[in-house]
Write a protein that holds these residues in place. Structure first.
Motif, short mmCIF file in Angstrom:
data_model
loop_
_atom_site.label_atom_id
_atom_site.label_comp_id
_atom_site.label_asym_id
_atom_site.label_seq_id
_atom_site.Cartn_x
_atom_site.Cartn_y
_atom_site.Cartn_z
N LEU A 57 -5.30 -13.00 31.80
CA LEU A 57 -5.10 -14.68 30.68
C LEU A 57 -3.56 -13.72 29.90
O LEU A 57 -4.15 -12.88 29.39
CB LEU A 57 -6.49 -14.51 29.49
CG LEU A 57 -6.36 -15.63 28.38
CD1 LEU A 57 -5.95 -16.92 28.71
CD2 LEU A 57 -7.37 -15.27 27.64
N ALA A 58 -2.94 -14.80 30.08
CA ALA A 58 -1.77 -15.28 29.45
C ALA A 58 -2.21 -15.83 28.36
O ALA A 58 -1.56 -17.49 28.19
CB ALA A 58 -0.49 -15.57 29.86
N ALA A 59 -2.31 -15.46 26.92
CA ALA A 59 -2.51 -16.03 25.43
C ALA A 59 -0.61 -15.94 24.10
O ALA A 59 -0.87 -15.19 24.39
CB ALA A 59 -3.05 -15.80 24.80
N GLY A 60 -0.68 -16.88 24.16
CA GLY A 60 0.40 -17.72 23.27
C GLY A 60 -0.11 -17.83 22.05
O GLY A 60 -1.11 -18.71 21.53
N ASN A 61 0.11 -17.16 21.02
CA ASN A 61 0.32 -17.61 19.77
C ASN A 61 1.52 -18.00 18.64
O ASN A 61 1.92 -17.23 18.77
CB ASN A 61 -0.34 -16.01 18.98
CG ASN A 61 -0.55 -16.03 17.81
OD1 ASN A 61 -0.47 -17.38 16.84
ND2 ASN A 61 -1.02 -15.15 16.77
N TRP A 62 1.78 -19.48 18.31
CA TRP A 62 2.56 -20.36 17.82
C TRP A 62 2.88 -19.58 16.42
O TRP A 62 3.55 -19.77 15.59
CB TRP A 62 2.78 -21.42 18.38
CG TRP A 62 3.47 -21.30 19.94
CD1 TRP A 62 3.69 -21.03 20.33
CD2 TRP A 62 3.85 -22.72 19.95
NE1 TRP A 62 4.25 -21.18 21.76
CE2 TRP A 62 4.20 -22.88 21.87
CE3 TRP A 62 4.51 -24.32 19.20
CZ2 TRP A 62 5.36 -23.51 21.94
CZ3 TRP A 62 5.07 -25.02 20.18
CH2 TRP A 62 5.42 -24.75 21.55
N LYS A 63 1.55 -18.95 15.72
CA LYS A 63 1.02 -18.97 14.31
C LYS A 63 2.12 -19.84 13.90
O LYS A 63 1.87 -21.68 14.13
CB LYS A 63 1.75 -17.47 14.30
CG LYS A 63 2.64 -16.59 14.74
CD LYS A 63 2.33 -15.41 14.00
CE LYS A 63 1.96 -14.35 15.49
NZ LYS A 63 2.39 -12.53 15.00
N MET A 64 2.75 -20.14 12.17
CA MET A 64 2.95 -21.35 11.71
C MET A 64 4.51 -21.48 12.87
O MET A 64 5.08 -21.38 11.53
CB MET A 64 2.99 -20.85 9.78
CG MET A 64 2.39 -22.37 9.55
SD MET A 64 2.52 -21.66 7.70
CE MET A 64 4.12 -20.80 7.10
#
Ligand code: PGA
Length: 249
Positions: free
Chosen positions: A5-12
């Motif tokens: 799994l490649a997961a992106g976390n864009w945050k705010m």
């Protein structure tokens, strides 16, 4: 074993106009041999889900409230996130633990809420620099996993992300040996507690993953993908990380 799994976390970060990066990512990545997820701010989940419809891209959320509904101004329940199109929810990110004082018990309640709605929980753990320097890394990671994960976690429903706090957004990463040591420890602990489900659970590394270091991290034992902050905001960078993970799969 489930796909990596490649997961992106864009945050705010992210306005409507930034969805152009998602369009570019979708067309650049083709059919990768791993799962791909982006967790945008809640305001973009619905619009990103429409873009991602009938593509391999999955859309998730960065946090949730533990309750299903009620008088909690400003909060968002898992059912609401699912209704907007989220399939995964990040819980216990160190920025939530630090900025909002979230405890392991609160993270566990959120994890339970995510599982209760049939979504996948990405449970984050990781030590601060002071804790690492004091030789407490494995004790901290072990305690956070025990405290943040409810009974009955399965490989289908839960992903665990190891994110050393000092590596997040700093450009610094642990050595490969340090990552491997913590992931091996997590695998042992999870297998001891959850049996074959723990043995099959996906373990992500997070903290300054970028195109230049992705391949060597993905080659490590017990690394089943990444949770990516800054480098997930640009299609060109995240696309390369997805390709590196696909190649390691
Ligand atoms: P980073 O963030 O990739 O920008 O270091 C990772 C995260 O916080 O999930």
């Amino acid at each position: 074993m489930k796909a990596k799994l490649a997961a992106g976390n864009w945050k705010m970060n992210g306005l409507g106009r930034d969805l152009s990066e998602v369009r570019a990512l979708i067309s650049a990545m083709g059919a990768p041999s791993c799962e791909v997820l982006i967790c945008p701010p809640a305001t973009l989940i619905d619009r990103m889900r429409i873009l991602a419809d009938e593509t391999v891209l999955q859309v998730g959320a960065q946090d949730c409230h533990a309750q299903a509904s009620g008088a909690h101004t400003g909060d968002t329940s898992v059912a609401m996130l699912a209704d907007a199109g989220a399939t995964h929810v990040i819980v216990g990110h160190s920025e939530r633990r630090a900025d909002h004082g979230e405890t392991d018990a609160q993270v566990q309640a959120k994890t339970q809420a995510v599982l209760g709605q049939g979504l996948v929980a990405i449970v984050c753990v990781g030590e601060t620099e002071t804790q690492r320097d004091a030789g407490q890394t494995l004790a901290i990671v072990g305690a956070q996993m025990r405290g943040s994960m409810p009974e009955g976690c399965t490989a289908q429903m839960v992903v665990v992300a190891y994110e050393p706090v000092w590596a997040i957004g700093t450009g610094r990463t642990p050595t490969l040996a340090q990552i491997e040591e913590v992931h091996a420890f997590m695998r042992r602990e999870l297998t001891e507690r959850f049996g074959s489900e723990g043995a099959a659970m996906r373990l992500l590394y997070g903290g300054s993953v970028k195109p230049s270091n992705a391949s060597e991290i993905f080659a490590l034992a017990n690394v089943d993908g990444a949770l990516v902050g800054g480098a997930s905001l640009k299609a060109a960078d995240f696309g390369q990380i997805v390709a590196a993970l696909g190649a390691a799969s």
